[in-house]
Write an enzyme that holds these catalytic residues in place. Structure first.
Site, PDB file in Angstrom:
ATOM      1  N   SER A   1       0.828  -1.217   0.000  1.00  0.00           N
ATOM      2  CA  SER A   1       0.000   0.000   0.000  1.00  0.00           C
ATOM      3  C   SER A   1       0.863   1.268   0.000  1.00  0.00           C
ATOM      4  O   SER A   1       0.478   2.280  -0.597  1.00  0.00           O
ATOM      5  CB  SER A   1      -0.980   0.003   1.179  1.00  0.00           C
ATOM      6  OG  SER A   1      -0.307   0.140   2.400  1.00  0.00           O
TER       7      SER A   1
ATOM      8  N   LEU B   1      19.032  -6.472   5.389  1.00  0.00           N
ATOM      9  CA  LEU B   1      19.991  -6.402   4.283  1.00  0.00           C
ATOM     10  C   LEU B   1      21.422  -6.407   4.830  1.00  0.00           C
ATOM     11  O   LEU B   1      21.685  -5.883   5.918  1.00  0.00           O
ATOM     12  CB  LEU B   1      19.733  -5.131   3.469  1.00  0.00           C
ATOM     13  CG  LEU B   1      18.351  -5.119   2.793  1.00  0.00           C
ATOM     14  CD1 LEU B   1      17.965  -3.698   2.374  1.00  0.00           C
ATOM     15  CD2 LEU B   1      18.328  -6.062   1.590  1.00  0.00           C
TER      16      LEU B   1
ATOM     17  N   HIS C   1       9.273   2.826   8.624  1.00  0.00           N
ATOM     18  CA  HIS C   1       9.183   1.914   9.766  1.00  0.00           C
ATOM     19  C   HIS C   1       8.007   2.338  10.643  1.00  0.00           C
ATOM     20  O   HIS C   1       7.841   3.529  10.924  1.00  0.00           O
ATOM     21  CB  HIS C   1      10.484   1.953  10.575  1.00  0.00           C
ATOM     22  CG  HIS C   1      10.449   1.015  11.739  1.00  0.00           C
ATOM     23  ND1 HIS C   1      10.583  -0.353  11.584  1.00  0.00           N
ATOM     24  CD2 HIS C   1      10.244   1.234  13.057  1.00  0.00           C
ATOM     25  CE1 HIS C   1      10.466  -0.929  12.763  1.00  0.00           C
ATOM     26  NE2 HIS C   1      10.267   0.007  13.673  1.00  0.00           N
TER      27      HIS C   1
ATOM     28  N   ASP D   1      16.828  -0.383  11.178  1.00  0.00           N
ATOM     29  CA  ASP D   1      15.856   0.625  11.606  1.00  0.00           C
ATOM     30  C   ASP D   1      16.526   1.784  12.345  1.00  0.00           C
ATOM     31  O   ASP D   1      16.062   2.242  13.393  1.00  0.00           O
ATOM     32  CB  ASP D   1      14.759  -0.013  12.485  1.00  0.00           C
ATOM     33  CG  ASP D   1      13.984  -1.068  11.724  1.00  0.00           C
ATOM     34  OD1 ASP D   1      13.856  -0.941  10.492  1.00  0.00           O
ATOM     35  OD2 ASP D   1      13.514  -2.028  12.363  1.00  0.00           O
TER      36      ASP D   1
END
Ligand code: GAR
Length: 210
Positions: free
Chosen positions: A13, A93, A109, A145
């Site tokens: 989305s 990653l 996030h 993050d």
């Protein structure tokens, strides 16, 4: 014209919000491709219908993290990305991959970083009893993050909220702040100074909403 490549794992989305804003607001950019790490990512259908190139790098084909990231980089580079947008891309990653695209990879996030990095952010926010929660768009750095923050959205935690209600109010905010951050990037308006990100000319790097 800048090339944006969007990486997704599922619903997509946020990817949809960015695709629509790019076209409606006539950004100096094009969505060059949408790449998923799983073939069943629902967002791939929207991208294909919108005439955007799609690709899958199936994580199940690559048991080793390094091999997956190498295959992903090969696909990405095929589309000459100026900006890589992680939009619900649920993969950690490798440092090598992140450094290859340093300064040109954004993530959204679902928390007010640096609070609640990682998974299940909404339940953890409820469990911690915070009264403000939200979402963050940040540049990606090797630490998960954690990276220079471009824009944040804060929402109050209401009585009677559960994780699903909170998630849906925050997702609506993500759909506002993520296109905003990507637009700033493609307009060449972002400068990273340490952990801070400056927007020139200035625009609000926050959103408060109920
Ligand atoms: C979004 O809420 C995003 O913040 C979150 O996944 C959802 C993806 O939704 N991302 C993360 O948790 C990344 N650590 P979408 O596929 O509908 O954009």
């Amino acid at each position: 014209m800048k090339n944006i490549v969007i990486l997704i794992s599922g619903r997509g989305s946020n990817m949809e919000a960015i695709v629509r804003a790019c076209s409606h607001e006539a950004w100096p950019a094009r969505i060059a491709a949408v790449i998923a790490n799983r073939p069943d990512a629902a967002g791939l259908a929207f991208a294909a219908q919108a005439g955007i190139a799609t690709a899958v790098v199936d994580y199940l084909d690559f048991p080793e993290r390094d091999a997956f990231d190498a295959a992903l980089a090969e696909q990405l580079d095929h589309f000459a990305p100026d900006l890589i947008v992680l939009a619900g891309f649920m993969r950690v990653l490798t440092t090598g991959f992140v450094e290859r695209y340093a300064g040109r990879m954004l993530n959204v996030h679902p928390s007010l970083l640096p609070s609640f990095p990682g998974l299940k952010t909404h339940q953890r926010a409820l469990d911690a009893g915070v009264t403000l929660h939200g979402a963050t768009v940040h540049f990606v750095t090797p630490q998960l993050d954690h990276g220079p923050i471009v824009v944040q959205a804060a929402v109050p935690v209401m009585q009677g909220d559960d994780a699903a209600r909170l998630a849906s109010r925050i997702l609506a905010c993500e759909h506002i702040i993520y296109p905003r951050a990507v637009r700033w990037f493609v307009e060449g308006r972002l400068a990273i100074e340490g952990m801070r990100v400056m927007v020139t000319p200035p625009e609000p790097q926050w959103l408060f909403t109920e």
